[in-house]
Design a protein around this motif. Sequence first.
Motif, short mmCIF file in Angstrom:
data_model
loop_
_atom_site.label_atom_id
_atom_site.label_comp_id
_atom_site.label_asym_id
_atom_site.label_seq_id
_atom_site.Cartn_x
_atom_site.Cartn_y
_atom_site.Cartn_z
N ASP A 211 15.79 45.23 -22.89
CA ASP A 211 15.90 46.07 -21.77
C ASP A 211 16.72 45.29 -20.83
N GLU A 212 17.81 45.36 -21.04
CA GLU A 212 18.86 44.68 -20.13
C GLU A 212 20.00 45.52 -19.65
N ASN A 213 20.88 45.14 -18.62
CA ASN A 213 22.04 46.01 -18.20
C ASN A 213 23.12 45.06 -18.27
N PRO A 214 24.18 45.20 -19.07
CA PRO A 214 24.13 45.95 -20.27
C PRO A 214 23.02 45.83 -21.13
N PRO A 215 22.76 46.73 -22.19
CA PRO A 215 21.68 46.76 -23.18
C PRO A 215 22.52 45.53 -24.06
N ARG A 216 21.47 44.93 -24.62
CA ARG A 216 21.75 43.87 -25.62
C ARG A 216 20.56 43.94 -27.25
#
Length: 123
Positions: free
Chosen positions: A76-81
């Motif tokens: 759950d990161e921005n951008p998704p990983r």
Amino acid sequence: MTAPLDPDMFDALCPSSAMPFRVGDKWTGMVIRCLEGGPRRFTELRVPLRAVTPKVLSETLRAMERDGLLTRTAYDENPPRVEYALTPLGRTLIPLLDAARAWSETHLPHLLAARRSHERDAS
């Protein structure tokens, strides 16, 4: 004279019918090789697997996940990983790939010679 083949030798309940990939399915074997050293992102896999379309690579990864050969972890990161990693079950295929590679290195000249001979005879 050779005995007739058993009509049930490929019974639907035979374990071989559930094989996660067929001999020669180059993408599964190559994905295993790519993940052998640890988790990788889709874009990392695309570098050595540049000949496979993103759609086919996605389908291969989904099938491998379904068969328990790899895990897909979304962060759950921005951008998704998203990372893919071999499971212990997936790692059990590495010795089989090693054996297939060793066989190929030993027998490839004979195989290619047989193909050339067959092509000459066919034309």
